[in-house]
Each structure stands twice: as C-alpha cells, then as structure tokens.
Design a protein around this motif. Structure first.
Motif, PDB file in Angstrom:
ATOM      1  N   ARG A 181     -64.941 -19.724  16.239  1.00 20.15           N
ATOM      2  CA  ARG A 181     -65.989 -20.720  16.451  1.00 20.15           C
ATOM      3  C   ARG A 181     -66.000 -21.719  15.289  1.00 20.15           C
ATOM      4  O   ARG A 181     -66.121 -21.332  14.132  1.00 20.15           O
ATOM      5  CB  ARG A 181     -67.338 -20.017  16.559  1.00 20.15           C
ATOM      6  N   GLY A 182     -65.862 -22.998  15.627  1.00 16.66           N
ATOM      7  CA  GLY A 182     -65.847 -24.051  14.620  1.00 16.66           C
ATOM      8  C   GLY A 182     -64.488 -24.250  13.980  1.00 16.66           C
ATOM      9  O   GLY A 182     -64.346 -25.074  13.077  1.00 16.66           O
ATOM     10  N   GLY A 183     -63.467 -23.521  14.444  1.00 15.09           N
ATOM     11  CA  GLY A 183     -62.171 -23.571  13.796  1.00 15.09           C
ATOM     12  C   GLY A 183     -61.087 -24.333  14.540  1.00 15.09           C
ATOM     13  O   GLY A 183     -59.934 -24.285  14.148  1.00 15.09           O
ATOM     14  N   LYS A 184     -61.442 -25.040  15.591  1.00 10.88           N
ATOM     15  CA  LYS A 184     -60.424 -25.777  16.342  1.00 10.88           C
ATOM     16  C   LYS A 184     -60.307 -27.193  15.784  1.00 10.88           C
ATOM     17  O   LYS A 184     -61.261 -27.970  15.832  1.00 10.88           O
ATOM     18  CB  LYS A 184     -60.797 -25.819  17.825  1.00 10.88           C
ATOM     19  N   LYS A 185     -59.151 -27.492  15.210  1.00 14.57           N
ATOM     20  CA  LYS A 185     -58.887 -28.816  14.630  1.00 14.57           C
ATOM     21  C   LYS A 185     -60.012 -29.240  13.696  1.00 14.57           C
ATOM     22  O   LYS A 185     -60.653 -30.266  13.873  1.00 14.57           O
ATOM     23  CB  LYS A 185     -58.647 -29.841  15.731  1.00 14.57           C
ATOM     24  N   THR A 186     -60.227 -28.417  12.684  1.00 13.84           N
ATOM     25  CA  THR A 186     -61.321 -28.617  11.738  1.00 13.84           C
ATOM     26  C   THR A 186     -60.856 -29.437  10.541  1.00 13.84           C
ATOM     27  O   THR A 186     -59.844 -29.109   9.919  1.00 13.84           O
ATOM     28  CB  THR A 186     -61.846 -27.249  11.255  1.00 13.84           C
ATOM     29  N   PRO A 187     -61.597 -30.499  10.192  1.00 17.24           N
ATOM     30  CA  PRO A 187     -61.212 -31.289   9.026  1.00 17.24           C
ATOM     31  C   PRO A 187     -61.429 -30.503   7.726  1.00 17.24           C
ATOM     32  O   PRO A 187     -62.417 -29.791   7.575  1.00 17.24           O
ATOM     33  CB  PRO A 187     -62.143 -32.500   9.072  1.00 17.24           C
ATOM     34  N   ALA A 188     -60.472 -30.646   6.819  1.00  9.23           N
ATOM     35  CA  ALA A 188     -60.580 -30.037   5.496  1.00  9.23           C
ATOM     36  C   ALA A 188     -60.472 -31.146   4.463  1.00  9.23           C
ATOM     37  O   ALA A 188     -59.789 -32.144   4.675  1.00  9.23           O
ATOM     38  CB  ALA A 188     -59.464 -29.018   5.289  1.00  9.23           C
ATOM     39  N   SER A 189     -61.169 -30.976   3.348  1.00  8.27           N
ATOM     40  CA  SER A 189     -61.072 -31.968   2.281  1.00  8.27           C
ATOM     41  C   SER A 189     -60.861 -31.256   0.953  1.00  8.27           C
ATOM     42  O   SER A 189     -61.207 -30.087   0.800  1.00  8.27           O
ATOM     43  CB  SER A 189     -62.333 -32.843   2.237  1.00  8.27           C
ATOM     44  N   GLY A 190     -60.273 -31.960   0.026  1.00  9.60           N
ATOM     45  CA  GLY A 190     -60.027 -31.379  -1.286  1.00  9.60           C
ATOM     46  C   GLY A 190     -58.959 -30.297  -1.254  1.00  9.60           C
ATOM     47  O   GLY A 190     -58.865 -29.494  -2.179  1.00  9.60           O
ATOM     48  N   LEU A 239     -64.362 -21.243   6.349  1.00  4.96           N
ATOM     49  CA  LEU A 239     -65.000 -21.070   7.646  1.00  4.96           C
ATOM     50  C   LEU A 239     -65.476 -19.630   7.766  1.00  4.96           C
ATOM     51  O   LEU A 239     -64.833 -18.717   7.236  1.00  4.96           O
ATOM     52  CB  LEU A 239     -63.981 -21.379   8.753  1.00  4.96           C
ATOM     53  N   LEU A 240     -66.605 -19.419   8.429  1.00  6.13           N
ATOM     54  CA  LEU A 240     -67.099 -18.075   8.705  1.00  6.13           C
ATOM     55  C   LEU A 240     -66.840 -17.710  10.152  1.00  6.13           C
ATOM     56  O   LEU A 240     -67.120 -18.508  11.052  1.00  6.13           O
ATOM     57  CB  LEU A 240     -68.616 -17.992   8.469  1.00  6.13           C
ATOM     58  N   ASP A 241     -66.310 -16.521  10.365  1.00 10.02           N
ATOM     59  CA  ASP A 241     -66.265 -15.956  11.711  1.00 10.02           C
ATOM     60  C   ASP A 241     -67.504 -15.078  11.810  1.00 10.02           C
ATOM     61  O   ASP A 241     -67.563 -14.001  11.224  1.00 10.02           O
ATOM     62  CB  ASP A 241     -64.994 -15.148  11.937  1.00 10.02           C
ATOM     63  N   HIS A 242     -68.521 -15.569  12.522  1.00 11.04           N
ATOM     64  CA  HIS A 242     -69.820 -14.882  12.592  1.00 11.04           C
ATOM     65  C   HIS A 242     -69.777 -13.626  13.452  1.00 11.04           C
ATOM     66  O   HIS A 242     -70.637 -12.767  13.323  1.00 11.04           O
ATOM     67  CB  HIS A 242     -70.888 -15.826  13.144  1.00 11.04           C
ATOM     68  N   VAL A 243     -68.826 -13.532  14.357  1.00  8.58           N
ATOM     69  CA  VAL A 243     -68.770 -12.386  15.272  1.00  8.58           C
ATOM     70  C   VAL A 243     -67.368 -11.786  15.325  1.00  8.58           C
ATOM     71  O   VAL A 243     -66.707 -11.797  16.367  1.00  8.58           O
ATOM     72  CB  VAL A 243     -69.274 -12.766  16.680  1.00  8.58           C
ATOM     73  N   PRO A 244     -66.908 -11.239  14.211  1.00  8.21           N
ATOM     74  CA  PRO A 244     -65.565 -10.661  14.210  1.00  8.21           C
ATOM     75  C   PRO A 244     -65.530  -9.331  14.950  1.00  8.21           C
ATOM     76  O   PRO A 244     -66.551  -8.644  15.063  1.00  8.21           O
ATOM     77  CB  PRO A 244     -65.288 -10.445  12.722  1.00  8.21           C
ATOM     78  N   PRO A 245     -64.376  -8.949  15.457  1.00 12.27           N
ATOM     79  CA  PRO A 245     -64.235  -7.602  16.014  1.00 12.27           C
ATOM     80  C   PRO A 245     -64.491  -6.573  14.915  1.00 12.27           C
ATOM     81  O   PRO A 245     -64.107  -6.784  13.759  1.00 12.27           O
ATOM     82  CB  PRO A 245     -62.778  -7.562  16.482  1.00 12.27           C
ATOM     83  N   LEU A 246     -65.142  -5.483  15.256  1.00  8.69           N
ATOM     84  CA  LEU A 246     -65.501  -4.468  14.269  1.00  8.69           C
ATOM     85  C   LEU A 246     -64.591  -3.250  14.386  1.00  8.69           C
ATOM     86  O   LEU A 246     -64.221  -2.836  15.481  1.00  8.69           O
ATOM     87  CB  LEU A 246     -66.965  -4.044  14.464  1.00  8.69           C
ATOM     88  N   ASN A 247     -64.242  -2.683  13.237  1.00  7.42           N
ATOM     89  CA  ASN A 247     -63.527  -1.402  13.139  1.00  7.42           C
ATOM     90  C   ASN A 247     -62.127  -1.404  13.752  1.00  7.42           C
ATOM     91  O   ASN A 247     -61.610  -0.356  14.111  1.00  7.42           O
ATOM     92  CB  ASN A 247     -64.365  -0.268  13.746  1.00  7.42           C
ATOM     93  N   VAL A 248     -61.523  -2.566  13.878  1.00  8.13           N
ATOM     94  CA  VAL A 248     -60.130  -2.667  14.340  1.00  8.13           C
ATOM     95  C   VAL A 248     -59.412  -3.694  13.470  1.00  8.13           C
ATOM     96  O   VAL A 248     -60.019  -4.638  12.971  1.00  8.13           O
ATOM     97  CB  VAL A 248     -60.024  -3.091  15.828  1.00  8.13           C
ATOM     98  N   ASP A 249     -58.121  -3.494  13.295  1.00  9.86           N
ATOM     99  CA  ASP A 249     -57.333  -4.500  12.585  1.00  9.86           C
ATOM    100  C   ASP A 249     -57.348  -5.786  13.400  1.00  9.86           C
ATOM    101  O   ASP A 249     -57.079  -5.767  14.605  1.00  9.86           O
ATOM    102  CB  ASP A 249     -55.889  -4.037  12.409  1.00  9.86           C
TER     103      ASP A 249
END
Length: 133
Positions: A43-52, A57-67
C-alpha cells in the motif's frame, strides 16, 4: 540500490518498515511483496517518488509468522529483494482508512462461527478523533 526491512511496532501492531537507499535524486520506486498469488504492491508503494536518494515506506498489514519477501524496483529497472518474518502471537484488526489504528484479536472456533475477541492491553492507545480529517 539497497533494501532494508525491519519489524516495527506502531501502537503495538506489527508493521514492516521498508527503507530503500542509494537511489538517484529524484527517483520513482515500486515496493512489492511476494504472496501466494504473486507479487503485489505494498500500500502506497506503487511508483512512489523518492527524494534525497532515500525512500521509507510502512507496510501496515504484513503477513504474520511466515517468511515474506519484499522487493524494490528502481528507476532503472534494477530489483533488490529481502526477506523478513514478522512474529505475532495474535491477529490484528486494522482500520483500512487509518492503518496505524489496530486492535489485537483472538479467534475462537465454534460450530458455524468464528468468534473474535479483543483484549486490548493497558498500553493500547485509544483511537484519536479524526473527524476533522
């Protein structure tokens, strides 16, 4: 280009902090994670501008307890990947409009139903009033 992953606990719910460094300035980067269905954008990571030369970015809902493998796709098409496991002894219900607000839940299976119970701890913050947003 370098990719660093770390487990973060915002309001106690586990999240993944994703940092990409060594980028040209400015740059556009995509962040994805591997799922059973294939690669999906964080979420929020598709073609995201970066500066400097850096993107965070935060992944607010990552999969839990799995690689889980994340990848950054740089402006020149270069790809870097890292894998992380986010430990959690419970599930989380997250507000999709404000993913920093989440409560821990426990599932109980009964005939014909799954019952979720919330046991917020004493240090769990109360939701903030966001009616002005």
């Amino acid at each position: 280009m370098n990719l660093t992953l770390e487990v973060l606990r915002a309001n106690a719910n586990p999240q993944v902090g994703i940092t990409v460094t060594g980028l040209p300035d400015p740059a556009v980067v995509s962040i994805e994670r591997d799922t059973p269905e294939g690669w999906v954008s964080v979420r929020g990571g598709k073609k995201t501008p970066a500066s400097g030369g850096v993107l965070f970015l935060l992944d607010h809902v990552p999969p839990l307890n799995v690689d889980t493998t994340y990848r950054a796709i740089g402006p020149d098409g270069a790809i870097v990947e890292e894998t992380i496991t986010v430990p959690s002894d419970r599930g989380w219900l997250c507000d999709p409009l404000h993913p920093d607000i989440a409560i821990p839940v426990t599932a109980h299976w009964e005939p014909g139903a799954i019952i979720l119970t919330a046991n917020p701890s004493a240090d769990f913050p109360a939701p903030t009033d966001r009616s002005e947003e």
